[in-house]
Design an enzyme around this catalytic site. Structure first.
Site, PDB file in Angstrom:
ATOM      1  N   ARG A  19       0.810  -1.227   0.000  1.00 55.93           N
ATOM      2  CA  ARG A  19       0.000   0.000   0.000  1.00 55.93           C
ATOM      3  C   ARG A  19       0.841   1.273   0.000  1.00 55.93           C
ATOM      4  NH1 ARG A  19      -1.296   1.128   6.182  1.00 55.93           N
ATOM      5  NH2 ARG A  19       0.555   0.233   7.090  1.00 55.93           N
ATOM      6  N   LYS A  29      15.181  -0.206   8.305  1.00 53.24           N
ATOM      7  CA  LYS A  29      14.310  -1.314   7.872  1.00 53.24           C
ATOM      8  C   LYS A  29      13.832  -0.978   6.470  1.00 53.24           C
ATOM      9  CE  LYS A  29       9.974  -3.196   9.163  1.00 53.24           C
ATOM     10  NZ  LYS A  29       9.131  -3.759  10.214  1.00 53.24           N
ATOM     11  N   LYS A  77      12.000  -1.520   2.996  1.00 52.53           N
ATOM     12  CA  LYS A  77      10.838  -2.194   2.410  1.00 52.53           C
ATOM     13  C   LYS A  77      11.158  -2.628   0.975  1.00 52.53           C
ATOM     14  CE  LYS A  77       7.698  -1.482   5.700  1.00 52.53           C
ATOM     15  NZ  LYS A  77       6.980  -2.584   6.362  1.00 52.53           N
ATOM     16  N   ASP A 129      12.290  -5.889   4.873  1.00 52.57           N
ATOM     17  CA  ASP A 129      10.899  -6.314   5.052  1.00 52.57           C
ATOM     18  C   ASP A 129      10.246  -6.507   3.687  1.00 52.57           C
ATOM     19  OD1 ASP A 129       8.342  -6.878   5.814  1.00 52.57           O
ATOM     20  OD2 ASP A 129       8.057  -5.085   7.045  1.00 52.57           O
ATOM     21  N   GLU A 179      12.160  -9.895   7.027  1.00 48.73           N
ATOM     22  CA  GLU A 179      10.823  -9.959   7.619  1.00 48.73           C
ATOM     23  C   GLU A 179       9.785 -10.419   6.595  1.00 48.73           C
ATOM     24  OE1 GLU A 179      10.086  -6.480   9.934  1.00 48.73           O
ATOM     25  OE2 GLU A 179       7.921  -6.724   9.888  1.00 48.73           O
ATOM     26  N   ASP A 230       5.961 -11.709  10.565  1.00 45.23           N
ATOM     27  CA  ASP A 230       5.153 -10.543  10.937  1.00 45.23           C
ATOM     28  C   ASP A 230       3.664 -10.824  10.677  1.00 45.23           C
ATOM     29  OD1 ASP A 230       4.068  -8.094  11.502  1.00 45.23           O
ATOM     30  OD2 ASP A 230       5.047  -6.994   9.890  1.00 45.23           O
ATOM     31  N   LYS A 244       2.943  -6.844  17.213  1.00 48.43           N
ATOM     32  CA  LYS A 244       2.327  -5.526  17.038  1.00 48.43           C
ATOM     33  C   LYS A 244       0.995  -5.528  17.772  1.00 48.43           C
ATOM     34  CE  LYS A 244       4.366  -4.618  12.491  1.00 48.43           C
ATOM     35  NZ  LYS A 244       4.116  -4.718  11.043  1.00 48.43           N
ATOM     36  N   CYS A 285       5.134  -1.502  14.901  1.00 46.43           N
ATOM     37  CA  CYS A 285       3.884  -0.724  14.897  1.00 46.43           C
ATOM     38  C   CYS A 285       3.367  -0.630  13.470  1.00 46.43           C
ATOM     39  CB  CYS A 285       4.110   0.669  15.477  1.00 46.43           C
ATOM     40  SG  CYS A 285       5.325   1.671  14.600  1.00 46.43           S
ATOM     41  N   ASP A 338      10.965  -1.694  16.270  1.00 44.79           N
ATOM     42  CA  ASP A 338      10.602  -1.000  15.031  1.00 44.79           C
ATOM     43  C   ASP A 338       9.435  -0.078  15.355  1.00 44.79           C
ATOM     44  OD1 ASP A 338      10.130  -0.283  12.360  1.00 44.79           O
ATOM     45  OD2 ASP A 338       8.841  -2.021  12.028  1.00 44.79           O
TER      46      ASP A 338
HETATM   47 MG    MG Z   1       6.436  -6.005   8.485  1.00 45.56          MG
END
Ligand code: MG
Length: 361
Positions: free
Chosen positions: A24, A160, A162, A190, A218, A243, A267, A295, A320
């Protein structure tokens, strides 16, 4: 001290830059804020973001779950009976983990305030200072390199990154970032479920062969594909962090028993709050599995509740909690101190946040 009312409102905070993952793109934090008031006038605050692509929760569903199910179930309960309150909270409606998380943290906030203690001390009080990574959104390579260098300049020692949209091109992203930031910065990757198991093994092995020194990867594969994740975990040396595959304590047991991952990302929006998150910490301790506390796109109330958990538990070895760093402004007063990569807990009671500029109804 009884629970008198549970009300909600909305907060909207612009992000510094749009947040992009394999799932997203988001430009605002727009979250439900919860206020739980006790009959002596004391209040506790909670927060939940509508992370529809991960938890299935929307602004409307969070508010409806709270107003129509959770509030009627909890109103009038004695705050001292925390365990009973949590049984009711988790029993009064199925799923709706974000709504539950917001109410759960508001009640813990209120409970810790009633005991005149900071929340992290109530939960175990391990370390009053934690270090968070910073998320680098998935973009074209030059943009990601620029963002990574800016983060390092600000003092972040852990990134981290993405990835997960373009297979082997993702490796090129990491390779260029590693080249730019040097060897001293920790890089976490991730994939947000973006790879198949075979792609993940190919990419992670290539990163290992290239000596990119990745701290962990991740959620390489789809949330439900535990067999795929186990295959990745068994065929790579890099630590694999679950995750989206781990929501609650039952998932944690499944993952630990099957050794599908090396670590678990806790989370609050997945667990439905601190009460269930604490169970995952206990399971992780039993199986000797380290945890990250992470989070969603949350502002300081929800992130701080998670920070108190991270500061309380030795089994949490990775943090994180960069939500507040991604927000353009901090609309609240007080609370834990966010000094770029360092989060310092204060002696304020509860979560510690006051001055919440929201109209509750
Ligand atoms: Mg994640």
């Amino acid at each position: 001290m009884k629970i008198k009312s549970i009300k909600t409102g909305i907060i909207r905070i612009p992000l510094v830059t749009p947040f992009k993952t394999a799932l997203r793109t988001v430009e605002y934090v727009e979250d439900v804020i919860v206020c739980v008031e006790a009959d002596n006038g004391e209040v506790g605050f909670g927060e939940a973001p509508p992370t529809a692509v991960i938890t299935g929760d929307t602004l409307g569903s969070i508010q409806t779950a709270i107003h129509d199910f959770i509030a009627p179930a909890l109103q009038g309960m004695e705050l001292d009976s925390l365990d009973l309150i949590m049984q009711k909270l988790h029993g009064c409606i199925l799923k709706n983990t974000s709504a539950k998380a917001a109410v759960d943290m508001a009640i813990y906030d209120l409970y810790a305030k009633s005991l005149k203690t900071p929340l992290y001390k109530l939960l175990g009080g391990n370390a009053p200072e934690i270090e968070t990574d910073l998320t680098i959104s998935v973009n074209d390579i030059p943009q990601m390199v620029t963002d990574s260098l800016a983060a390092v300049k600000k003092g972040f020692k852990i990134l981290k990154v993405k990835v997960g949209k373009e297979g082997l091109k993702d490796m090129e992203r990491i390779s260029e970032i590693r080249k730019a930031v040097g060897a001293d910065v920790k890089i976490r990757v991730d994939a947000n479920q973006g790879w198949t198991a075979k792609e993940a093994i190919q990419i992670i092995k290539a990163m290992e062969d290239k000596g990119l020194d990745i701290d962990l990867v991740e959620q390489p594969v789809k949330a439900h594909d535990l067999a795929g994740m186990k295959l990745v975990t068994e065929n790579t040396y890099t630590r694999i962090l679950a995750d989206e595959s781990v929501f609650g304590a039952a998932d944690a047991i499944t993952i630990c028993e099957s050794r599908a991952a090396d670590m678990m990302n806790i989370k609050l929006m997945k667990t439905g709050g601190l009460y269930e998150a604490l169970k995952i910490c206990s399971i992780a301790e039993i199986y000797n599995v380290e945890c990250m506390v992470g989070c969603m796109l949350e502002s300081k109330i929800a992130v701080s509740a998670a920070a108190h958990l991270a500061a309380a538990k030795h089994v949490v070895t990775a943090v994180d909690l960069d939500g507040p760093s991604l927000c353009k402004e901090d609309p609240y007063e007080s609370g834990p101190l966010y000094e770029e990569s360092r989060i310092r807990m204060t002696d304020a009671y509860g979560i510690g946040i006051t001055g919440v500029p929201v109209n509750f109804a």
